[in-house]
Design a protein around this motif. Structure first.
Motif, PDB file in Angstrom:
ATOM      1  N   PHE A  86      -1.783  32.636 -17.219  1.00  0.00           N
ATOM      2  CA  PHE A  86      -1.486  32.163 -15.872  1.00  0.00           C
ATOM      3  C   PHE A  86      -2.744  31.676 -15.151  1.00  0.00           C
ATOM      4  O   PHE A  86      -2.766  30.575 -14.591  1.00  0.00           O
ATOM      5  N   ALA A  87      -3.806  32.479 -15.158  1.00  0.00           N
ATOM      6  CA  ALA A  87      -5.029  32.134 -14.423  1.00  0.00           C
ATOM      7  C   ALA A  87      -5.702  30.895 -14.996  1.00  0.00           C
ATOM      8  O   ALA A  87      -6.139  30.017 -14.245  1.00  0.00           O
ATOM      9  N   GLN A  88      -5.771  30.809 -16.295  1.00  0.00           N
ATOM     10  CA  GLN A  88      -6.397  29.658 -16.942  1.00  0.00           C
ATOM     11  C   GLN A  88      -5.597  28.387 -16.656  1.00  0.00           C
ATOM     12  O   GLN A  88      -6.169  27.340 -16.359  1.00  0.00           O
ATOM     13  N   THR A  89      -4.289  28.469 -16.708  1.00  0.00           N
ATOM     14  CA  THR A  89      -3.440  27.310 -16.412  1.00  0.00           C
ATOM     15  C   THR A  89      -3.550  26.933 -14.944  1.00  0.00           C
ATOM     16  O   THR A  89      -3.614  25.744 -14.603  1.00  0.00           O
ATOM     17  N   PHE A  90      -3.599  27.921 -14.063  1.00  0.00           N
ATOM     18  CA  PHE A  90      -3.748  27.637 -12.633  1.00  0.00           C
ATOM     19  C   PHE A  90      -5.080  26.938 -12.364  1.00  0.00           C
ATOM     20  O   PHE A  90      -5.161  26.018 -11.550  1.00  0.00           O
ATOM     21  N   TYR A  91      -6.116  27.339 -13.060  1.00  0.00           N
ATOM     22  CA  TYR A  91      -7.424  26.690 -12.951  1.00  0.00           C
ATOM     23  C   TYR A  91      -7.332  25.221 -13.385  1.00  0.00           C
ATOM     24  O   TYR A  91      -7.878  24.337 -12.732  1.00  0.00           O
ATOM     25  N   ARG A  92      -6.615  24.962 -14.471  1.00  0.00           N
ATOM     26  CA  ARG A  92      -6.372  23.580 -14.917  1.00  0.00           C
ATOM     27  C   ARG A  92      -5.626  22.786 -13.855  1.00  0.00           C
ATOM     28  O   ARG A  92      -5.934  21.622 -13.609  1.00  0.00           O
ATOM     29  N   ILE A  93      -4.613  23.415 -13.249  1.00  0.00           N
ATOM     30  CA  ILE A  93      -3.815  22.745 -12.213  1.00  0.00           C
ATOM     31  C   ILE A  93      -4.700  22.350 -11.047  1.00  0.00           C
ATOM     32  O   ILE A  93      -4.645  21.215 -10.565  1.00  0.00           O
ATOM     33  N   VAL A  94      -5.523  23.264 -10.592  1.00  0.00           N
ATOM     34  CA  VAL A  94      -6.384  22.993  -9.431  1.00  0.00           C
ATOM     35  C   VAL A  94      -7.385  21.882  -9.736  1.00  0.00           C
ATOM     36  O   VAL A  94      -7.522  20.922  -8.963  1.00  0.00           O
ATOM     37  N   LEU A  95      -8.078  21.983 -10.857  1.00  0.00           N
ATOM     38  CA  LEU A  95      -9.079  20.960 -11.198  1.00  0.00           C
ATOM     39  C   LEU A  95      -8.438  19.590 -11.416  1.00  0.00           C
ATOM     40  O   LEU A  95      -8.924  18.573 -10.908  1.00  0.00           O
ATOM     41  N   SER A  96      -7.355  19.548 -12.154  1.00  0.00           N
ATOM     42  CA  SER A  96      -6.682  18.274 -12.416  1.00  0.00           C
ATOM     43  C   SER A  96      -6.086  17.699 -11.139  1.00  0.00           C
ATOM     44  O   SER A  96      -6.100  16.486 -10.926  1.00  0.00           O
ATOM     45  N   SER A  97      -5.554  18.561 -10.285  1.00  0.00           N
ATOM     46  CA  SER A  97      -4.991  18.096  -9.013  1.00  0.00           C
ATOM     47  C   SER A  97      -6.074  17.490  -8.139  1.00  0.00           C
ATOM     48  O   SER A  97      -5.874  16.425  -7.542  1.00  0.00           O
ATOM     49  N   LEU A  98      -7.205  18.158  -8.037  1.00  0.00           N
ATOM     50  CA  LEU A  98      -8.299  17.631  -7.207  1.00  0.00           C
ATOM     51  C   LEU A  98      -8.755  16.261  -7.695  1.00  0.00           C
ATOM     52  O   LEU A  98      -8.958  15.340  -6.890  1.00  0.00           O
ATOM     53  N   PHE A  99      -8.900  16.117  -9.003  1.00  0.00           N
ATOM     54  CA  PHE A  99      -9.328  14.829  -9.560  1.00  0.00           C
ATOM     55  C   PHE A  99      -8.254  13.765  -9.355  1.00  0.00           C
ATOM     56  O   PHE A  99      -8.556  12.633  -8.977  1.00  0.00           O
ATOM     57  N   SER A 100      -7.003  14.118  -9.575  1.00  0.00           N
ATOM     58  CA  SER A 100      -5.903  13.166  -9.375  1.00  0.00           C
ATOM     59  C   SER A 100      -5.792  12.752  -7.914  1.00  0.00           C
ATOM     60  O   SER A 100      -5.589  11.572  -7.611  1.00  0.00           O
ATOM     61  N   ILE A 101      -5.909  13.711  -7.008  1.00  0.00           N
ATOM     62  CA  ILE A 101      -5.846  13.413  -5.570  1.00  0.00           C
ATOM     63  C   ILE A 101      -6.966  12.470  -5.176  1.00  0.00           C
ATOM     64  O   ILE A 101      -6.755  11.513  -4.422  1.00  0.00           O
ATOM     65  N   PHE A 102      -8.156  12.720  -5.696  1.00  0.00           N
ATOM     66  CA  PHE A 102      -9.290  11.841  -5.403  1.00  0.00           C
ATOM     67  C   PHE A 102      -9.005  10.411  -5.848  1.00  0.00           C
ATOM     68  O   PHE A 102      -9.215   9.461  -5.092  1.00  0.00           O
ATOM     69  N   ILE A 103      -8.497  10.236  -7.053  1.00  0.00           N
ATOM     70  CA  ILE A 103      -8.198   8.894  -7.575  1.00  0.00           C
ATOM     71  C   ILE A 103      -7.079   8.237  -6.766  1.00  0.00           C
ATOM     72  O   ILE A 103      -7.146   7.043  -6.446  1.00  0.00           O
ATOM     73  N   ILE A 104      -6.037   8.989  -6.423  1.00  0.00           N
ATOM     74  CA  ILE A 104      -4.911   8.432  -5.673  1.00  0.00           C
ATOM     75  C   ILE A 104      -5.340   7.982  -4.286  1.00  0.00           C
ATOM     76  O   ILE A 104      -4.996   6.883  -3.842  1.00  0.00           O
ATOM     77  N   VAL A 105      -6.109   8.815  -3.586  1.00  0.00           N
ATOM     78  CA  VAL A 105      -6.583   8.438  -2.242  1.00  0.00           C
ATOM     79  C   VAL A 105      -7.532   7.255  -2.339  1.00  0.00           C
ATOM     80  O   VAL A 105      -7.453   6.315  -1.533  1.00  0.00           O
ATOM     81  N   LEU A 106      -8.394   7.256  -3.329  1.00  0.00           N
ATOM     82  CA  LEU A 106      -9.303   6.124  -3.531  1.00  0.00           C
ATOM     83  C   LEU A 106      -8.521   4.842  -3.797  1.00  0.00           C
ATOM     84  O   LEU A 106      -8.878   3.767  -3.296  1.00  0.00           O
ATOM     85  N   SER A 107      -7.431   4.945  -4.534  1.00  0.00           N
ATOM     86  CA  SER A 107      -6.617   3.757  -4.819  1.00  0.00           C
ATOM     87  C   SER A 107      -6.013   3.172  -3.549  1.00  0.00           C
ATOM     88  O   SER A 107      -5.793   1.968  -3.461  1.00  0.00           O
ATOM     89  N   GLN A 108      -5.747   4.011  -2.559  1.00  0.00           N
ATOM     90  CA  GLN A 108      -5.204   3.516  -1.291  1.00  0.00           C
ATOM     91  C   GLN A 108      -6.232   2.657  -0.555  1.00  0.00           C
ATOM     92  O   GLN A 108      -5.875   1.734   0.147  1.00  0.00           O
TER      93      GLN A 108
END
Length: 166
Positions: A138-160
């Motif tokens: 659970f913790a390792q997967t949650f860590y993946r979720i947070v890191l991947s989400s932050l990177f994805s959010i950065f790219i999505i906002v930058l695309s705007q």
């Protein structure tokens, strides 16, 4: 007609960038950016759910086919499409404040950032937990979720700022 062509082009562009470029980016299995969900996020809010859900399923299934995954992208994207109206209503102060087009230009940076954070986090949570299909790590997967989400959010906002300026 012009709007339909615009959304077809957006679908094709986002899926191609996802499959050809972003699927190749993996930093120790913890950083996996997924921006194809932006297609569902940017559909007009007035579009009925019976139109958005099949579009979300097809979008996720297309990424699944090219990524050789077994429907996890389709499930995650369909779930995000289902909660999209609730998310947009919950972060809007008044109904009249919200534009039909959920882009940053029409709703402002703050609204779009909240919208993106919530949508991407839910998408990635469903996606990664379906991928491992256990809560043992659970913790390792949650860590993946947070890191991947932050990177994805950065790219999505930058695309705007760069691509989807309108």
């Amino acid at each position: 007609m012009r709007g339909g062509i615009r959304y077809i082009a957006m679908f094709m562009s986002l899926v191609l960038v996802q499959v050809l470029v972003l699927n190749q980016i993996q930093v120790n299995g913890y950083l996996n950016p997924y921006i194809y969900v932006l297609f569902i996020m940017l559909l007009p809010l007035s579009l009925p759910l019976y139109v958005v859900l099949p579009l979300a399923f097809v979008t996720g299934l297309t990424v699944d086919i090219f990524s050789n995954t077994l429907g996890i992208h389709a499930a995650a994207t369909t779930f995000v499409a289902y909660i999209r109206p609730l998310v947009s209503r919950s972060i809007s102060t008044h109904e009249e404040d919200r534009s039909d087009y959920p882009g940053m230009k029409y709703n402002g940076f703050r609204w779009f950032l909240y919208y993106t954070i919530i949508m991407v986090f839910f998408h990635h949570t469903i996606l990664f937990y379906l991928e491992i299909f256990t809560f043992a790590d659970f913790a390792q997967t949650f860590y993946r979720i947070v890191l991947s989400s932050l990177f994805s959010i950065f790219i999505i906002v930058l695309s705007q700022f760069i691509v989807f300026r309108d």
